[in-house]
Design a protein around this motif. Structure first.
Motif, PDB file in Angstrom:
ATOM      1  N   UNK A  57      13.242 -88.591 -31.850  1.00 33.03           N
ATOM      2  CA  UNK A  57      14.313 -89.428 -31.835  1.00 33.03           C
ATOM      3  C   UNK A  57      14.743 -90.193 -33.060  1.00 33.03           C
ATOM      4  N   UNK A  58      15.460 -89.204 -33.979  1.00 33.04           N
ATOM      5  CA  UNK A  58      15.828 -89.868 -35.079  1.00 33.04           C
ATOM      6  C   UNK A  58      16.888 -90.802 -35.150  1.00 33.04           C
ATOM      7  N   UNK A  59      16.886 -91.670 -36.247  1.00 32.63           N
ATOM      8  CA  UNK A  59      17.770 -92.957 -36.207  1.00 32.63           C
ATOM      9  C   UNK A  59      19.129 -92.463 -36.682  1.00 32.63           C
ATOM     10  N   UNK A  60      20.174 -92.463 -35.417  1.00 28.36           N
ATOM     11  CA  UNK A  60      21.405 -91.974 -35.431  1.00 28.36           C
ATOM     12  C   UNK A  60      22.231 -93.105 -34.707  1.00 28.36           C
ATOM     13  N   UNK A  61      22.360 -94.193 -35.081  1.00 26.94           N
ATOM     14  CA  UNK A  61      22.975 -95.497 -34.288  1.00 26.94           C
ATOM     15  C   UNK A  61      24.604 -95.194 -34.240  1.00 26.94           C
ATOM     16  N   UNK A  62      25.120 -94.399 -35.242  1.00 25.95           N
ATOM     17  CA  UNK A  62      26.505 -94.105 -35.504  1.00 25.95           C
ATOM     18  C   UNK A  62      27.240 -92.812 -34.754  1.00 25.95           C
ATOM     19  N   UNK A  63      26.036 -92.073 -34.318  1.00 27.64           N
ATOM     20  CA  UNK A  63      26.239 -90.747 -33.592  1.00 27.64           C
ATOM     21  C   UNK A  63      26.539 -90.979 -32.244  1.00 27.64           C
ATOM     22  N   UNK A  64      27.321 -89.891 -31.692  1.00 25.37           N
ATOM     23  CA  UNK A  64      27.437 -89.725 -30.247  1.00 25.37           C
ATOM     24  C   UNK A  64      26.415 -89.672 -29.473  1.00 25.37           C
ATOM     25  N   UNK A  65      26.085 -90.464 -28.698  1.00 21.10           N
ATOM     26  CA  UNK A  65      24.813 -90.616 -27.799  1.00 21.10           C
ATOM     27  C   UNK A  65      25.019 -89.401 -26.697  1.00 21.10           C
ATOM     28  N   UNK A  66      23.712 -88.808 -26.520  1.00 17.34           N
ATOM     29  CA  UNK A  66      23.582 -87.784 -25.331  1.00 17.34           C
ATOM     30  C   UNK A  66      22.268 -88.061 -24.771  1.00 17.34           C
ATOM     31  N   UNK A  67      22.306 -88.223 -23.796  1.00 16.33           N
ATOM     32  CA  UNK A  67      21.013 -88.663 -22.886  1.00 16.33           C
ATOM     33  C   UNK A  67      20.735 -87.948 -21.729  1.00 16.33           C
ATOM     34  N   UNK A  68      19.504 -87.548 -21.411  1.00 18.50           N
ATOM     35  CA  UNK A  68      18.884 -87.062 -20.237  1.00 18.50           C
ATOM     36  C   UNK A  68      17.653 -87.731 -19.777  1.00 18.50           C
ATOM     37  N   UNK A  69      17.194 -87.717 -18.536  1.00 19.22           N
ATOM     38  CA  UNK A  69      15.858 -88.294 -18.191  1.00 19.22           C
ATOM     39  C   UNK A  69      15.071 -87.318 -17.457  1.00 19.22           C
ATOM     40  N   UNK A  70      13.922 -87.297 -17.775  1.00 19.30           N
ATOM     41  CA  UNK A  70      12.728 -86.465 -17.237  1.00 19.30           C
ATOM     42  C   UNK A  70      12.322 -86.667 -15.902  1.00 19.30           C
ATOM     43  N   UNK A  71      12.509 -85.973 -14.900  1.00 20.95           N
ATOM     44  CA  UNK A  71      11.875 -86.206 -13.508  1.00 20.95           C
ATOM     45  C   UNK A  71      10.713 -86.524 -14.010  1.00 20.95           C
ATOM     46  N   UNK A  72      10.077 -88.004 -13.456  1.00 22.99           N
ATOM     47  CA  UNK A  72       8.856 -88.508 -13.989  1.00 22.99           C
ATOM     48  C   UNK A  72       7.722 -87.910 -13.275  1.00 22.99           C
ATOM     49  N   UNK A  73       6.908 -86.674 -13.670  1.00 26.60           N
ATOM     50  CA  UNK A  73       5.749 -86.395 -13.066  1.00 26.60           C
ATOM     51  C   UNK A  73       4.711 -87.203 -12.465  1.00 26.60           C
ATOM     52  N   UNK A  74       4.155 -86.851 -11.509  1.00 25.40           N
ATOM     53  CA  UNK A  74       2.952 -87.960 -10.998  1.00 25.40           C
ATOM     54  C   UNK A  74       1.895 -88.003 -12.162  1.00 25.40           C
TER      55      UNK A  74
END
Length: 936
Positions: free
Chosen positions: A28-45
């Motif tokens: 997660x490099x610091x890129x506050x001005x960059x376009x965001x892109x987000x995914x969430x991992x299906x939380x494993x047990x």
């Protein structure tokens, strides 16, 4: 630049680089001005371990997140684990049992503390295993569905849904697990084939009523005789002429003496058995719906089992005492309710025996017809699931489903592959209330308290008939004070039992908290926004919601994906993610579903130990074709390990020839056709990967980079430039290899990062390098020329192999009918043609004396004289014989495949094998025919 070792060690590279990436915060490099892109991992047990399905799911996610990170985006991959209510409680209880201890020896709070201790010591092994796979998740902000912040979100959603009238308490049938004494979700139910019986019984009609044929009874059939103790009706089809006259009449249930009605319902199929179905609405999901249509309220439906599936008295008190306390099935050598009911019906003369004939034609009489029955089992408890009528908390899923369906229709949510949309709508349009309560100790305790209700301001002596729902005890007490008034003492008991012991008093309201916890799917449904800080308005939430993409197995489309869409749109007012990608299952090599009982489960960690994480990841990507399951093939994984070796050896070759890392992101200027060609091919590969990734065609992206690396770069570019490594070629080769490492990094992160750092001094690690820009103009002239050269050399090599020309023999070549452009190409590429095609001399002419092979490339014919090199007549005879044999086998297989009897009756794998063999023999025949025709 460090000299590359002769071989590479995946295990050493993987552990070293992963630790480096994580320590430096490069996921997660610091890129506050960059376009965001987000995914969430299906939380494993939190109890889980990496299985092959996890490996596929997380590999695909990591490919996407690494790709978007390389493209300069502020890429966030949310990671965490699910508290897994039943699974975790089971693990801890089993550990207790091993120490001759049990949960009930402790208070609820003490047991929960032991679960937290287990989590601190042993939980989360799967997160370490995800690291081995190379998953570049935001570990610095790892979440857990029971952590304080997330729990706050869960409780708020429950309370808000209740306030909005979308969450309520109701009595309905649930999947009840008698081992855990809890309701469970459909996903936790595993259907197995069990050998059982199909009994037929006579149910006497009451009050002298008879059927049209004079019979004084109706025959019903059942696989569960024990449930007749709670029968409430017999259903017949409204159009069935046999029973039309007795609809609304009574039946006298033989054992209980209960009068039950004959009801008309289309659930009864006139074509099945007798066409009459006994209805036990308290213990069968279909019967529950029939009972409701017949006018029975859920509160009035009869329940004949306790939480352990032992027989208890029904509300009407009609079950004979001899049945009370029996288990539903035979247990510990003692007959259960099933056996005793069947025996009594037989003794009463009301059993219709099953009669068959043996091989000798003699009648064989049995009490029941043998049947293989699809039976539901708890996937963790291993016991038969009982449909059980109980009070639970439900979410009004029908109302919550409206917004997600509209979002899919108008394109705000894109489902990939699109074929899953039909399934999505079919389920959502017929959705049932969602049971969200579980009878466990581990989990989010339901924020509801029960107290007595009031009548005109006076407390009515009762236990738990009024419900208070609040985010905390302080809010609950404020509600209770408003309800009961200032003159009433409010007492909070620890349990329902304690509340009953305290008793009723006109000036005292005794309350106790609901002991149940929430289904883990309820909490994980908040994952896209609960993990980002909601209900607080955090900057992370504002920046990264909605998520861009969710990658999920199709099997949790309804359990998780659809529920995230419901909760996200209800509480955030927007879709949880813009695109939903559903992948298939990983199956065994023969296409069967993997299971421990079949012994065909594949351990991904074992594959990583043998072949490396990069090879397994590339296999997953290359085999992931939209809409299809992935067939496990260890040979393919091994093949991608060989691909990694080829890449390594290419790097060593370049290094030994003075090729260094590129000094510019842009392609170097090139004059030589071979260099202009590889630049154009590199750009074309970037374009192909970009298009494939935009469409989430992981197989297309993987195959594009694979063929470019193996075929164009290693097999041809390196071969074509051997011995002619000038400064231009070194510059181009270094640039092209750098682009390869960047393009391949999302698929094979470890070996590419290692080579990136060993082949030159770099400004940054590869994980945060720049993705290639496909802006360079495509040099079609160079592409055409080198493609021509490759086709010509390939055709020469094929001809030499097919005609058994000795590998070391150099041949003269006579060119006939060449255009001016072909002559110029031959002039420019003569050295490469001589070296790679093993050409001794080349001339232009019309023909040669003696036998020769002919190769046609575009307009020109290339004649290879073979006189004195091979025995031409013997070679012709050999080819003709081989061709005849291949054609014979091809035609034999064709005949078998055209036989409907074989195609329809043979095993699918046998038919598939025949088709593969036919295709192979047909191709072999074509090759041999072409080789024979080449001999002039």
């Amino acid at each position: 630049m460090t000299e590359l070792p002769k071989t590479f060690d995946p295990a050493e590279i993987e552990s070293r680089w992963y630790a480096h990436w994580e320590e430096k915060g490069l996921f997660r490099p610091e890129r506050p001005s960059a376009e965001p892109f987000t995914i969430v991992n299906p939380p494993p047990n939190v109890t889980g371990s990496l299985h092959i399905g996890h490996a596929l799911d997380n590999t695909l996610q990591d490919i996407v997140i690494r790709y978007e990170r390389l493209r300069g985006k502020d890429a966030l991959w949310v990671v965490g684990t699910d508290h897994a209510g039943i699974a975790t409680q089971m693990v801890v209880e089993r550990q207790m049992e091993a120490r001759q201890d049990k949960r009930t020896n402790y208070t609820r709070e003490q047991f929960v503390e032991k679960v937290w201790e287990w989590k601190a010591e042993s939980g989360g092994a799967i997160t370490r295993q995800l690291r081995r796979l190379g998953c570049s998740m935001d570990w610095a902000n790892e979440r857990f569905t029971m952590d304080e912040g997330f729990s706050k979100a869960v409780i708020k959603v429950f309370v808000e849904l209740h306030r909005r009238g979308l969450l309520y308490r109701d009595k309905r049938l649930v999947n009840w697990d008698p081992r855990f004494r809890s309701a469970i979700s459909d996903l936790e139910v595993e259907t197995q084939e069990v050998k059982g019986g199909f009994w037929h019984f006579r149910y006497p009609l009451a009050d002298g009523v008879r059927l049209a044929d004079g019979a004084d009874h109706i025959v019903v059939a059942t696989t569960r005789p024990e449930t007749m103790l709670a029968d409430m009706a017999v259903a017949v089809h409204p159009e069935d002429p046999r029973y039309r006259d007795v609809i609304g009449k009574d039946i006298l249930q033989p054992i209980t003496g209960r009068r039950i009605r004959v009801v008309a319902d289309e659930h009864a199929d006139p074509e099945l058995g007798s066409g009459a179905v006994k209805i036990t609405p308290g213990h069968d999901f279909n019967d529950f719906e029939v009972g409701r249509r017949a006018g029975f309220k859920a509160a009035d439906m009869l329940n004949m089992f306790d939480a352990d599936a032992n027989v208890v008295q029904t509300a009407d008190g009609l079950i004979p005492e001899r049945f009370l306390g029996l288990h539903r099935f035979r247990k510990d050598g003692v007959d259960g309710a099933r056996e005793l009911v069947a025996a009594e019906m037989k003794a009463l003369g009301l059993l219709v025996p099953h009669v068959t004939k043996n091989k000798e034609g003699e009648e064989v009489v049995a009490d029941a017809e043998p049947r293989t029955i699809q039976t539901p089992f708890g996937d963790r408890s291993g016991v038969v699931i009982e449909p059980w009528l109980t009070d639970q908390w439900y979410v009004d899923a029908e109302k919550l489903a409206i917004a997600p369906m509209q979002a899919v229709r108008d394109g705000r949510i894109e489902i990939v592959p699109k074929t899953w949309e039909k399934t999505f709508f079919n389920w959502m349009e017929n959705i049932q209330p969602w049971c969200v309560s579980r009878q466990l100790w581990w989990g989010h305790r339901i924020p509801a308290w029960f107290g007595p209700h009031t009548n005109n301001g006076a407390i009515v002596p009762s236990l738990g008939t009024h419900i208070f729902v609040a985010e905390n005890e302080e809010e609950m007490l404020a509600q209770a004070r408003e309800c009961y008034g200032d003159g009433v003492e409010i007492v909070i008991a620890c349990s329902r039992t304690e509340a009953a012991e305290i008793g009723h008093h006109p000036a005292k309201a005794v309350l106790y908290r609901d002991p149940d916890v929430l289904d883990t799917w309820f909490s994980s449904a908040l994952w896209p926004f609960g993990t980002l800080g909601w209900p607080d308005e955090t900057e992370t939430l504002k920046r990264h919601y909605p998520n861009d993409l969710l990658i999920s197995g199709f099997d949790i489309l309804f359990f998780w994906d659809a529920r995230m869409a419901m909760q996200g749109m209800e509480f955030m007012g927007d879709v949880p993610w813009r695109k939903l990608y559903l992948h298939g299952l990983v199956r065994a090599a023969d296409g069967q579903k993997m299971s421990k009982s079949k012994g065909n489960v594949v351990d991904p960690l074992g594959l990583i130990d043998r072949f490396g994480a990069d090879a397994l990841r590339f296999f997953m990507a290359a085999m992931e074709s939209q809409g299809r399951d992935v067939k496990m093939d260890e040979k393919r994984v091994e093949g991608y390990r060989n691909f990694a070796t080829k890449l390594w050896n290419a790097a060593r070759f370049l290094q030994s020839n003075g090729v260094a890392a590129a000094t510019s992101h842009e392609a170097p200027h090139a004059e030589a056709p071979v260099n202009r060609w590889i630049v154009a091919e590199t750009v074309a590969t970037v374009q192909a990967i970009d298009i494939a990734m935009a469409e989430l065609r992981f197989d297309a992206a993987a195959n594009a980079i694979y063929h470019f690396v193996w075929d164009q770069f290693c097999d041809w570019y390196i071969e074509l430039t051997k011995g002619s490594m000038d400064e231009e070629t070194r510059a181009v080769a270094g640039w092209a290899f750098d682009q390869i490492l960047v393009m391949l990094h999302p698929f094979m992160p470890f070996i590419t990062e290692e080579l990136w750092n060993l082949t030159g001094t770099r400004e940054n690690e590869l994980i945060v390098a720049r993705w290639p820009q496909a802006l360079h103009a495509v040099d079609s002239e160079a592409q055409t020329e080198i493609d021509w050269l490759i086709r010509l050399i390939g055709a020469m090599r094929t001809a030499r192999t097919e005609l058994n020309v000795p590998p070391g023999a150099k041949l003269g070549v006579v060119v006939h009918g060449a255009s001016d452009e072909t002559r110029r190409r031959i002039d420019r590429q003569g050295a490469a043609l001589a070296r790679l095609g093993r050409v001794e001399s080349l001339s232009f002419g019309d023909s040669v004396s003696g036998g020769a092979a002919q190769i046609v490339v575009d307009e020109a014919t290339f004649i290879l004289p073979l006189e004195g090199v091979i025995d031409i007549e013997a070679e012709k005879a050999r080819l003709a014989k081989a061709l005849a044999g291949a054609e014979k086998e091809r035609d034999s297989l064709s005949g078998r495949l055209s036989n409907p009897s074989f195609v329809e009756k043979a095993k699918p794998e046998a038919v598939a094998k025949a088709r593969e063999d036919h295709a192979e023999k047909a191709a072999e025949a074509e090759r041999l025919k072409a080789a024979l025709e080449r001999l002039a």
